[in-house]
Design a protein around this motif. Structure first.
Motif, PDB file in Angstrom:
ATOM      1  N   PRO A 150      -0.207 -28.192  26.789  1.00 51.45           N
ATOM      2  CA  PRO A 150      -1.675 -29.150  26.510  1.00 51.45           C
ATOM      3  C   PRO A 150      -1.798 -30.575  26.985  1.00 51.45           C
ATOM      4  O   PRO A 150      -2.496 -31.421  27.675  1.00 51.45           O
ATOM      5  CB  PRO A 150      -2.431 -28.361  25.412  1.00 51.45           C
ATOM      6  N   ARG A 151      -1.306 -30.955  25.973  1.00 50.64           N
ATOM      7  CA  ARG A 151      -1.215 -32.279  25.670  1.00 50.64           C
ATOM      8  C   ARG A 151      -0.171 -33.482  27.085  1.00 50.64           C
ATOM      9  O   ARG A 151      -0.953 -34.260  27.681  1.00 50.64           O
ATOM     10  CB  ARG A 151       0.022 -32.736  24.302  1.00 50.64           C
ATOM     11  N   GLU A 152       0.782 -32.667  27.906  1.00 47.76           N
ATOM     12  CA  GLU A 152       1.890 -33.239  28.609  1.00 47.76           C
ATOM     13  C   GLU A 152       0.669 -32.995  29.851  1.00 47.76           C
ATOM     14  O   GLU A 152      -0.063 -34.206  30.814  1.00 47.76           O
ATOM     15  CB  GLU A 152       2.324 -32.347  28.866  1.00 47.76           C
ATOM     16  N   ARG A 153      -0.558 -31.976  30.234  1.00 49.68           N
ATOM     17  CA  ARG A 153      -1.256 -31.836  30.569  1.00 49.68           C
ATOM     18  C   ARG A 153      -2.363 -32.597  31.351  1.00 49.68           C
ATOM     19  O   ARG A 153      -2.848 -33.375  32.007  1.00 49.68           O
ATOM     20  CB  ARG A 153      -2.050 -30.767  31.310  1.00 49.68           C
ATOM     21  N   ASN A 154      -3.086 -33.126  29.604  1.00 49.46           N
ATOM     22  CA  ASN A 154      -3.592 -33.955  29.382  1.00 49.46           C
ATOM     23  C   ASN A 154      -3.405 -35.743  30.100  1.00 49.46           C
ATOM     24  O   ASN A 154      -3.840 -36.268  30.896  1.00 49.46           O
ATOM     25  CB  ASN A 154      -4.512 -33.896  28.333  1.00 49.46           C
ATOM     26  N   ASP A 155      -1.619 -35.581  29.496  1.00 48.14           N
ATOM     27  CA  ASP A 155      -1.284 -37.306  29.828  1.00 48.14           C
ATOM     28  C   ASP A 155      -1.448 -37.251  31.444  1.00 48.14           C
ATOM     29  O   ASP A 155      -1.209 -38.232  31.842  1.00 48.14           O
ATOM     30  CB  ASP A 155       0.347 -37.131  29.693  1.00 48.14           C
ATOM     31  N   ARG A 156      -1.661 -35.791  32.257  1.00 51.12           N
ATOM     32  CA  ARG A 156      -0.823 -36.150  33.431  1.00 51.12           C
ATOM     33  C   ARG A 156      -2.504 -36.599  34.929  1.00 51.12           C
ATOM     34  O   ARG A 156      -2.746 -36.831  35.705  1.00 51.12           O
ATOM     35  CB  ARG A 156      -0.745 -34.843  34.319  1.00 51.12           C
ATOM     36  N   CYS A 157      -3.755 -36.013  33.402  1.00 50.35           N
ATOM     37  CA  CYS A 157      -5.238 -35.987  34.181  1.00 50.35           C
ATOM     38  C   CYS A 157      -5.545 -37.242  34.036  1.00 50.35           C
ATOM     39  O   CYS A 157      -5.851 -37.849  33.243  1.00 50.35           O
ATOM     40  CB  CYS A 157      -5.675 -34.650  33.782  1.00 50.35           C
ATOM     41  N   SER A 158      -5.947 -37.486  35.532  1.00 51.42           N
ATOM     42  CA  SER A 158      -6.939 -39.108  34.848  1.00 51.42           C
ATOM     43  C   SER A 158      -8.088 -39.088  34.722  1.00 51.42           C
ATOM     44  O   SER A 158      -8.189 -39.645  33.842  1.00 51.42           O
ATOM     45  CB  SER A 158      -7.363 -38.632  36.518  1.00 51.42           C
ATOM     46  N   ILE A 159      -8.673 -37.953  34.356  1.00 51.60           N
ATOM     47  CA  ILE A 159      -9.971 -37.099  33.338  1.00 51.60           C
ATOM     48  C   ILE A 159     -10.070 -38.036  32.137  1.00 51.60           C
ATOM     49  O   ILE A 159     -10.185 -38.603  31.022  1.00 51.60           O
ATOM     50  CB  ILE A 159     -11.225 -36.371  33.864  1.00 51.60           C
TER      51      ILE A 159
ATOM     52  N   VAL B 191     -16.745 -30.356  49.644  1.00 49.09           N
ATOM     53  CA  VAL B 191     -15.841 -31.219  48.926  1.00 49.09           C
ATOM     54  C   VAL B 191     -15.440 -30.088  48.050  1.00 49.09           C
ATOM     55  O   VAL B 191     -15.895 -29.675  47.532  1.00 49.09           O
ATOM     56  CB  VAL B 191     -15.934 -32.436  48.286  1.00 49.09           C
ATOM     57  N   THR B 192     -14.144 -29.760  47.708  1.00 51.53           N
ATOM     58  CA  THR B 192     -13.057 -29.348  47.149  1.00 51.53           C
ATOM     59  C   THR B 192     -11.904 -29.970  46.272  1.00 51.53           C
ATOM     60  O   THR B 192     -11.957 -31.178  46.847  1.00 51.53           O
ATOM     61  CB  THR B 192     -12.133 -27.920  47.615  1.00 51.53           C
ATOM     62  N   VAL B 193     -11.329 -29.711  45.313  1.00 53.98           N
ATOM     63  CA  VAL B 193     -10.445 -30.399  44.547  1.00 53.98           C
ATOM     64  C   VAL B 193      -9.519 -29.890  44.946  1.00 53.98           C
ATOM     65  O   VAL B 193      -9.183 -28.686  44.548  1.00 53.98           O
ATOM     66  CB  VAL B 193     -10.790 -30.515  43.387  1.00 53.98           C
ATOM     67  N   VAL B 194      -8.107 -31.132  44.641  1.00 53.49           N
ATOM     68  CA  VAL B 194      -6.596 -29.802  44.850  1.00 53.49           C
ATOM     69  C   VAL B 194      -5.650 -30.514  43.923  1.00 53.49           C
ATOM     70  O   VAL B 194      -6.226 -31.831  43.561  1.00 53.49           O
ATOM     71  CB  VAL B 194      -6.084 -29.389  46.735  1.00 53.49           C
ATOM     72  N   ALA B 195      -5.014 -29.463  43.517  1.00 59.27           N
ATOM     73  CA  ALA B 195      -3.938 -30.463  42.807  1.00 59.27           C
ATOM     74  C   ALA B 195      -3.295 -31.451  43.844  1.00 59.27           C
ATOM     75  O   ALA B 195      -2.955 -31.210  45.038  1.00 59.27           O
ATOM     76  CB  ALA B 195      -2.600 -29.278  42.714  1.00 59.27           C
ATOM     77  N   GLY B 196      -3.155 -33.281  42.979  1.00 58.51           N
ATOM     78  CA  GLY B 196      -2.394 -33.778  44.156  1.00 58.51           C
ATOM     79  C   GLY B 196      -1.504 -34.437  42.855  1.00 58.51           C
ATOM     80  O   GLY B 196      -0.804 -33.284  42.258  1.00 58.51           O
ATOM     81  N   PRO B 197      -0.049 -34.865  43.755  1.00 60.92           N
ATOM     82  CA  PRO B 197       0.900 -34.947  43.297  1.00 60.92           C
ATOM     83  C   PRO B 197       1.418 -35.181  41.698  1.00 60.92           C
ATOM     84  O   PRO B 197       2.993 -35.491  41.290  1.00 60.92           O
ATOM     85  CB  PRO B 197       1.536 -36.373  43.886  1.00 60.92           C
ATOM     86  N   GLY B 198       0.614 -35.683  40.962  1.00 59.96           N
ATOM     87  CA  GLY B 198       0.949 -35.891  39.892  1.00 59.96           C
ATOM     88  C   GLY B 198       0.608 -34.325  38.857  1.00 59.96           C
ATOM     89  O   GLY B 198       0.806 -34.380  37.712  1.00 59.96           O
ATOM     90  N   ALA B 199       0.167 -33.643  38.824  1.00 58.28           N
ATOM     91  CA  ALA B 199      -0.022 -32.573  38.733  1.00 58.28           C
ATOM     92  C   ALA B 199       0.702 -31.723  38.484  1.00 58.28           C
ATOM     93  O   ALA B 199       2.260 -31.838  39.077  1.00 58.28           O
ATOM     94  CB  ALA B 199      -1.189 -31.829  39.326  1.00 58.28           C
ATOM     95  N   PRO B 200       1.010 -30.890  36.896  1.00 55.33           N
ATOM     96  CA  PRO B 200       2.063 -30.118  36.259  1.00 55.33           C
ATOM     97  C   PRO B 200       2.320 -29.024  37.245  1.00 55.33           C
ATOM     98  O   PRO B 200       1.474 -28.352  38.489  1.00 55.33           O
ATOM     99  CB  PRO B 200       1.531 -29.538  35.039  1.00 55.33           C
TER     100      PRO B 200
END
Length: 155
Positions: free
Chosen positions: A5-14, A143-152
């Motif tokens: 979860p920490r790594e996921r949050n580190d990659r998350c812009s929000i 509008v929809t949300v898709v994974a970006g290049p920084g997503a895990p």
């Protein structure tokens, strides 16, 4: 490869944005700064926040690059700091405008909007919108949300 979860949050812009802006008082300080407030006592008077909480929020916003500390001295007084929005801080205006639009729609006060964003040249109201590359305005259902290049990467 599983991510924590920490790594996921580190990659998350929000999540990264919330490290600086995630406290209620932080966004309210930014709101007041957009309205021209710069001094500790004025932030405190307008927000009604405890001084220790305000000092902590101001420090976080300075460390996060949203505000800049600038010294000033009133005649006969000791030097103090004022807090001025940086260009990065000014770029939070659409975020505040989104909160205003959502709050006016879903949490109305009964008094009408407390803030209205307007075009500087015409004084006509403006609003936020999703725009396609060709300039078409899209509704939230378009509008929809898709994974970006920084997503895990999923396992």
């Amino acid at each position: 490869m599983d991510v924590t979860p920490r790594e996921r949050n580190d990659r998350c812009s929000i999540a990264r944005s919330l490290q600086v802006l995630g406290e209620k008082w932080s966004l309210l300080v930014v709101r007041e700064a957009v309205l021209g407030v710069t001094r500790f006592a004025d932030f405190r008077a307008r927000l009604g926040v405890a001084p220790d909480v305000l000092a902590a929020r101001l420090e976080t916003l300075v460390e996060g690059g949203v505000l800049e500390r600038r010294p000033y001295r009133d005649a006969g007084q000791r030097q103090r700091d004022e807090y001025v929005l940086t260009p990065m801080g000014m770029e939070l205006q659409p975020v505040l405008a989104a909160f205003v639009a959502w709050g006016d729609e879903h949490r109305p006060s009964g008094f009408g909007p407390s803030i209205v964003y307007v075009d500087k040249e015409t004084s006509k109201p403006v609003r936020l919108a999703f725009l396609a590359d060709d300039g078409r305005e899209l509704g939230v259902d378009d509008v929809t949300v898709v994974a970006g290049p920084g997503a895990p990467v999923a396992a």
